[in-house]
Design a protein around this motif. Sequence first.
Motif, short mmCIF file in Angstrom:
data_model
loop_
_atom_site.label_atom_id
_atom_site.label_comp_id
_atom_site.label_asym_id
_atom_site.label_seq_id
_atom_site.Cartn_x
_atom_site.Cartn_y
_atom_site.Cartn_z
N THR A 121 0.77 -1.10 -0.06
CA THR A 121 0.17 -0.45 0.05
C THR A 121 1.19 1.54 0.04
OG1 THR A 121 -0.14 0.20 2.29
CG2 THR A 121 -1.63 -0.92 1.37
N THR A 122 2.27 1.25 -0.14
CA THR A 122 3.54 2.15 0.25
C THR A 122 3.24 2.73 -1.04
OG1 THR A 122 5.38 3.37 0.68
CG2 THR A 122 4.77 0.68 0.67
N GLY A 123 2.53 4.45 -0.90
CA GLY A 123 3.38 4.95 -2.28
C GLY A 123 4.67 5.69 -2.23
N SER A 124 5.41 6.11 -1.21
CA SER A 124 6.64 6.17 -0.87
C SER A 124 8.22 5.35 -0.74
CB SER A 124 6.76 7.33 0.33
OG SER A 124 6.56 6.16 1.25
N GLY A 125 7.60 3.80 -0.27
CA GLY A 125 8.31 3.35 -0.12
C GLY A 125 9.20 2.34 0.46
N TYR A 126 8.45 4.10 1.47
CA TYR A 126 9.76 4.59 2.73
C TYR A 126 9.33 3.34 4.40
CZ TYR A 126 11.04 7.19 7.16
OH TYR A 126 12.15 8.02 7.87
N LEU A 127 10.10 3.07 4.49
CA LEU A 127 10.22 2.14 5.48
C LEU A 127 9.22 1.98 6.73
CD1 LEU A 127 10.77 -1.30 6.90
CD2 LEU A 127 13.35 -0.51 7.25
#
Length: 272
Positions: A121-127
């Motif tokens: 679901t992440t749009g940014s790919g930020y952990l």
Amino acid sequence: MSEVAITLFQGRVADHNNLAIPGAKSVARMLAEQLGVGIAVVGVPAPALSAGWQLELNQAMPGLHALAARLVEVFARSAKPLSATSRCAASLATLPVVARYRPDACVVWFDAHADLNTPSTTGSGYLGGMALSGPAGLWDSGLGAGLALSNVVLVGQRSLDPSEVSLIASGAVTHVAPGPALADRLRAAVGGRAVYMHLDCDVLNPGIVPTDYVHEDGLSLEDLRTACAVLAESEVIGLEIAEFQDAWEEGGEPVSPAQLIAALAPALKALR
């Protein structure tokens, strides 16, 4: 009086810059000085990668496993963890341990973000945006889960992604938004349960302390202190402070965490 065990996490975990590792150190040092206890250091500093979630997680895994082991040791001797961590993604390691030892406790997540995204679901790919969803079992981080969504209380969020809005709307998690009567709404959300508190400094209004993300309409220091007083009405089983950067920009003058720690005073007192 309970034993308070201070942990300083110095590992790199989804850092966009090099300011939070020294920031965590300044927080831990001030806490240790005020409480008169020692500091256990976990993790080794490394330059920020500012990479995608999988690479960040792979690189951080040794330090995160060590952090989880430290929390196990603290809870196993019936001490209370007080942790200064660099980034919120460190909670991938801490919260499964909290859930294992105190499944009755609610995690009160002070943050401008819900951090309930997943790899799908992440749009940014930020952990860091998956820091709470991993412990809640919404994806497999490799560090365990066990935190019931019903034991999650979000506080101060005002930058939410669509999947997070849906989770809140479904009633799966409780959200105490910034605004009037925050203390009363927080008290009702906690409902007398034991509390483990997580603080991301970006829950505060911009300009109060240096932090990576900046979002308007957050909490004031007085709002934070009042919220901590509400939490202190319950059993406070632990506290972690993340995302305090030690300067406004790299190479800048160091900023003291004194006013932040002063606002946390009611919760810190309840730990003891």
